[in-house]
Design an enzyme around this catalytic site. Sequence first.
Site, PDB file in Angstrom:
ATOM      1  N   HIS A  63      54.305  50.852  40.054  1.00  0.00           N
ATOM      2  CA  HIS A  63      52.888  50.519  40.211  1.00  0.00           C
ATOM      3  C   HIS A  63      52.310  51.314  41.372  1.00  0.00           C
ATOM      4  O   HIS A  63      52.947  51.467  42.409  1.00  0.00           O
ATOM      5  CB  HIS A  63      52.729  49.021  40.498  1.00  0.00           C
ATOM      6  N   ASP A  82      44.418  36.892  38.226  1.00  0.00           N
ATOM      7  CA  ASP A  82      44.138  38.226  38.764  1.00  0.00           C
ATOM      8  C   ASP A  82      42.968  38.880  38.041  1.00  0.00           C
ATOM      9  O   ASP A  82      42.141  39.548  38.652  1.00  0.00           O
ATOM     10  CB  ASP A  82      45.372  39.126  38.687  1.00  0.00           C
ATOM     11  N   ARG A 115      36.413  40.277  43.274  1.00  0.00           N
ATOM     12  CA  ARG A 115      36.623  41.039  44.510  1.00  0.00           C
ATOM     13  C   ARG A 115      35.907  42.384  44.449  1.00  0.00           C
ATOM     14  O   ARG A 115      35.373  42.853  45.454  1.00  0.00           O
ATOM     15  CB  ARG A 115      38.133  41.279  44.722  1.00  0.00           C
ATOM     16  N   SER A 140      47.907  40.449  44.132  1.00  0.00           N
ATOM     17  CA  SER A 140      47.418  40.979  42.850  1.00  0.00           C
ATOM     18  C   SER A 140      48.485  41.872  42.202  1.00  0.00           C
ATOM     19  O   SER A 140      48.855  41.701  41.035  1.00  0.00           O
ATOM     20  CB  SER A 140      46.125  41.770  43.107  1.00  0.00           C
ATOM     21  N   LYS A 183      51.395  40.618  39.030  1.00  0.00           N
ATOM     22  CA  LYS A 183      51.460  41.336  37.748  1.00  0.00           C
ATOM     23  C   LYS A 183      52.850  41.925  37.505  1.00  0.00           C
ATOM     24  O   LYS A 183      53.370  41.896  36.400  1.00  0.00           O
ATOM     25  CB  LYS A 183      50.402  42.447  37.721  1.00  0.00           C
TER      26      LYS A 183
HETATM   27  N1  URA Z   1      45.739  47.387  42.462  1.00  0.00           N
HETATM   28  C1  URA Z   1      45.867  46.123  41.989  1.00  0.00           C
HETATM   29  O1  URA Z   1      46.487  45.906  40.959  1.00  0.00           O
HETATM   30  N2  URA Z   1      45.321  45.123  42.678  1.00  0.00           N
HETATM   31  C2  URA Z   1      44.639  45.300  43.833  1.00  0.00           C
HETATM   32  O2  URA Z   1      44.177  44.347  44.414  1.00  0.00           O
HETATM   33  C3  URA Z   1      44.489  46.630  44.320  1.00  0.00           C
HETATM   34  C4  URA Z   1      45.071  47.655  43.612  1.00  0.00           C
END
Ligand code: URA
Length: 425
Positions: free
Chosen positions: A82, A161, A168, A183, A187
């Site tokens: 990620h 999220d 946000r 966040s 995930k």
């Molecule tokens: N990427 C994400 O998945 N979440 C965030 O809050 C910032 C970057």
Amino acid sequence: MRAVDIIQKKRDGLELTREEIEWLIEGYVAGTVPDYQMSAFAMAIYFKGMTTREISDLTMTMVGTGQEIDLSAISGIKVDKHSTGGVGDKVTLILVPLVASFSVPVAKMSGRGLGHTGGTLDKLESIKGFQIERSQEEFIRQVQDIGLSVIGQSDQLVKADKLLYALRDVTATVDTIPLIASSVMSKKIAAGADSILLDVTVGEGAFMKNIDDARVLAQTMVDLGKAVGRRTTAVITDMSQPLGTSIGNRLEILEALEILQGKGREDITDFICQLAQIMLGLANVDKTVEQVREHLQNGAALKKFEQMVEAQGGDLEDLYRPSSAKFVLEVRADGDGYISDLPAMEFGLFAMRLGAGRAVKSDVLDFETGIVFEKKVGEKVTAGQVLSKIYANQKISQELVTEFKKNVKISNERKKTKEILEIIS
Ligand code: URA
């Protein structure tokens, strides 16, 4: 409990209990806590932060608001990756097939781009026919069959999220460590992989503007992953200039193909091989960077990528098609020197205005537009030399070129660049 009391407690810098965090987040997903109270809560976190325990409780509460993917039907150690967001970031397109070419299965869910950062799904969708929506069964079967798949994140995953990120995004509360860490990690945990590589970007084009903040974010996420038994490593990478040589969906696919054929620029090729080496290590496959690179040179990684494109309905002929943008304008240097700055955020926003990115979620992308950089930071230029090419489907005005040039800084001093700044594991 009352939302106002929880918001006030955080506003005053006090530590919340797990029950309070659960009550608020679950209430938000259920619709009993309204957006305006969640916005105030996010802003209180922005200013007062959260303890490690609070972040962990927030993350696990968020995981519980959706489905968790079970990848146990796929044999071997599953690795995921990620990035916290970048400009010109096509790493997933190359890294996933490269790692899969060593028989390490990669089942990856990706996102779309918003604002100045691009999304892997958008890039893949610039290939005619490529399907990013797959049922969980199809997703797992494909990884069992060919070792890799990249699809869109299921709507059923971490519902908190989805709601919170959209909120946000419009309340200036994205760039805060507790909310980014929860966040990303909610995930990744819900997506079911055994090991996780986190690319924490730092610099002008990233959420983390300095190395100290990036370090805290990286360590927080590594700790969250380890606490739930996922082997996690973070790399802190430079995002002061765009990654590689292109920004824009089709253009980034073409750059990814060049790298997959072993014909990419040395810096980004080396960067990706280092990331692949770390990712393979997370799956207990020890290889040198040179051994990894061999899979770019001998076509093994490219073959995996083509297999994935085919398995997901993509047209292999269209894959290699050049951009069909109607206007391609060469931007030339006015003087001699070295490129000293190519601010990633500015060029990300510039590409967005050409149609390559979204200002708001509902924007429809133009896959063909974007920028190709002929010269990157630290490289020598002479007056009249081509610096970049702008790909557009609208006529490019002189004002736009002037604006573009204003952001390409040239100086007498040669600046050194480095892609991977630190590794935290
Ligand atoms: N990427 C994400 O998945 N979440 C965030 O809050 C910032 C970057």
